[in-house]
Write an enzyme that holds these catalytic residues in place. Structure first.
Site, PDB file in Angstrom:
ATOM      1  N   GLU A 125       6.118   3.784  -0.273  1.00  0.00           N
ATOM      2  CA  GLU A 125       6.833   5.161  -0.082  1.00  0.00           C
ATOM      3  C   GLU A 125       8.264   4.723   0.851  1.00  0.00           C
ATOM      4  OE1 GLU A 125       4.895   8.035   2.384  1.00  0.00           O
ATOM      5  OE2 GLU A 125       3.298   8.286   0.616  1.00  0.00           O
ATOM      6  N   GLY A 156       0.941  -1.286   0.092  1.00  0.00           N
ATOM      7  CA  GLY A 156      -0.247  -0.023   0.035  1.00  0.00           C
ATOM      8  C   GLY A 156       0.972   1.106   0.003  1.00  0.00           C
ATOM      9  N   TYR A 157       0.256   2.489   0.431  1.00  0.00           N
ATOM     10  CA  TYR A 157       0.922   3.564   0.301  1.00  0.00           C
ATOM     11  C   TYR A 157       2.216   3.556   1.421  1.00  0.00           C
ATOM     12  CZ  TYR A 157      -3.718   4.537  -1.005  1.00  0.00           C
ATOM     13  OH  TYR A 157      -5.017   4.433  -1.453  1.00  0.00           O
ATOM     14  N   GLY A 191      -1.088  -2.513   7.695  1.00  0.00           N
ATOM     15  CA  GLY A 191      -2.277  -2.165   8.517  1.00  0.00           C
ATOM     16  C   GLY A 191      -1.996  -1.213   9.603  1.00  0.00           C
ATOM     17  N   HIS A 205       2.583  28.580 -19.792  1.00  0.00           N
ATOM     18  CA  HIS A 205       3.438  27.971 -20.561  1.00  0.00           C
ATOM     19  C   HIS A 205       5.032  28.242 -20.263  1.00  0.00           C
ATOM     20  CE1 HIS A 205       4.922  25.361 -23.564  1.00  0.00           C
ATOM     21  NE2 HIS A 205       5.857  26.091 -23.917  1.00  0.00           N
ATOM     22  N   GLY A 242       4.081   1.069   2.317  1.00  0.00           N
ATOM     23  CA  GLY A 242       5.144  -0.109   1.532  1.00  0.00           C
ATOM     24  C   GLY A 242       5.828   0.528   0.579  1.00  0.00           C
TER      25      GLY A 242
END
Length: 467
Positions: free
Chosen positions: A186, A181-182, A269, A452, A184
């Site tokens: 990162e 997940g996030y 978790g 731009h 792990g």
């Protein structure tokens, strides 16, 4: 004799701290109870320290890519004019310095006696009893304990969670990450950039399973390109320790595999901090499986005068959601207190943005495609997907990995959701979020004049991929 307060806040996280200040400024006698440190997880163990370390990892990544930009250091050992090949520079990482920088930037018990009374264990070991008319619970979450057969044989210093991993004084030779997940991803990418071999073990079919499959597929390609080994649909079922190495057996689609590493990070978790609160004594209802405190859309529990804020009430577990919970209670308990007929603030239809600080970032707001199709089964749902290598600014900075994706209701023209897996994806997402907050049709972004070269001007071209 117990002390009485108008308001008691348990936990000084991103909701509890500003809420206690707001109550005090409103002239209310307020008590703030905190077990560890003011500021909660975000400031002390979450956003601030992790993003500080990720910044160090990005510097190491860019240093190795110097030759890609025509920039050479004396350590290259070759002159620019005679450069051959595209080999990466070796970069030395001082993990103790990374840890020191993180620490410099980030510079035990309490429980209910009844629904109005709290017993507090002070720092000196003494106990004090206090009462309050209104009690707000903001105790947050913590990493879940590892549940893996044989893990007790592994030295404790080799077992890490999302908090203790940041206290390593050296770069692991091989980091095994349980959870894709996030958190792990990162940390996995961070330590890969600091020089570790990294293997991620993910139980589900996709990394970051909340995201749409096309986003997670692009993310998988990126992390593998960075040299991270990923096992999907894989479950770790036992661990052992021998010869200075952690050995893990996993079940994967290809069969049983045996992996070895120097350290293991459990990132699969988090659990709410409620076990010391003695919620039954106050009659507070909670999720019997996970322990999250149950509350309504005004953050009220089933007990009058008791509220829950932030992660302790369950997902989405983001700092900015906790802060918005503070806004809701500030509005309802302070701002509207003199006007009972005022419309109460609620969490209903709250637009939820978030950013995963992988590199490139993954920014998202609103509904994912699968959620939109479920929520609006009779609507004409369309998506627009554009690779980041179509974005001029991304090409100019040589940061063109990823894609952006918008989900719209073609019947109304409203933007339902947006993801940007790309350089500064969170900032690009925030532009679209602003449009969604203003109920702007997607054509407004398409027809806007953006500066731009900027990442924002990609919102002119994205809609050409609408289908």
């Amino acid at each position: 004799m117990s002390k009485h307060f108008d308001y008691i806040i348990i936990g000084s996280g991103q909701a509890g701290t500003p809420l206690s200040t707001a109550f005090a400024k409103a002239g209310k006698k307020t008590a703030l109870i905190e077990r560890a440190h003011v500021g909660g997880c975000c400031v002390n163990e979450g956003c601030t320290p992790t993003k500080t370390m990720i910044a160090s990892g990005r510097v190491a990544y860019l240093a190795r890519r110097g030759q890609d930009y025509g920039v050479h250091t004396p350590s290259d050992g070759i002159a620019a004019k005679t450069l051959e090949g595209n080999s990466q520079n070796e970069v030395s990482v001082d993990m103790a310095k990374v840890r020191e920088r993180k620490r410099n930037i980030v510079t035990d018990s309490r429980s209910f006696v009844d629904s109005k009374t709290i017993k507090v264990k002070m720092g000196d070991g003494k106990e004090e009893t206090i009462t309050g008319d209104v009690i707000c619970i903001n105790t947050g979450e913590r990493p879940a304990s590892p549940n893996l057969s044989g893990i007790e044989t592994v030295p404790k210093e080799r077992i890490r969670d999302s908090t203790s991993i940041m206290e390593l004084g050296e770069v692991p030779s091989h980091l095994l990450v349980v959870g894709g997940g996030y958190i792990g991803l990162e940390f996995g990418q961070l330590f890969r950039r600091l020089g570790a071999e990294v293997t991620i073990i993910q139980r589900g079919k996709h990394l970051m399973p909340r995201e749409d499959p096309d986003i997670t597929s692009a993310l998988l390609e990126i992390v593998r390109e960075d040299g991270i080994t990923v096992h999907l649909e894989a479950a770790a079922h036992s661990a052992s320790y021998a010869s200075g190495q952690i050995h893990i057996s996993i079940k994967a689609p290809t069969g049983d595999l045996n992996l070895s590493g120097s350290h293991i990070l459990f990132a699969s978790g988090r659990v709410p901090n409620v076990e010391s609160l003695n919620l039954p004594a106050a009659g507070i209802k909670f999720d019997g499986k996970k322990g999250y405190i149950l509350c309504n859309d005004k953050l009220e529990t089933n007990v009058p005068g008791i509220y829950a804020l932030g992660d302790v009430k369950g997902p989405p577990a983001f700092t900015h959601i906790s802060y918005d919970d503070f806004r809701i209670l500030q509005t309802n308990l302070i701002t509207n207190s003199s006007n009972p007929s005022a419309k109460p603030a609620t969490i209903t239809d709250r637009l939820v943005p978030y950013v995963a600080y992988t590199d490139p970032q993954l920014g998202h707001v609103g509904l994912h495609e699968y959620e939109a199709r479920t929520k609006y089964p009779n609507a004409t749902i369309k998506t627009a997907k554009m690779p980041m290598n179509y974005v001029a600014r991304a090409l100019e900075t040589d940061e063109s990995r990823g894609l952006m994706k918008a989900v719209i209701n073609a019947d109304t023209g409203m933007i339902l959701g947006f993801s940007c897996l790309g350089v500064e994806g969170g900032e690009v997402m925030a532009i679209v979020q602003t449009a969604m907050m203003g109920n702007l049709r997607w054509e407004v972004l398409r027809d806007a004049v953006w500066a731009h070269p900027s990442l924002a001007e990609s919102l002119n071209n994205l809609w050409g991929f609408l289908e």
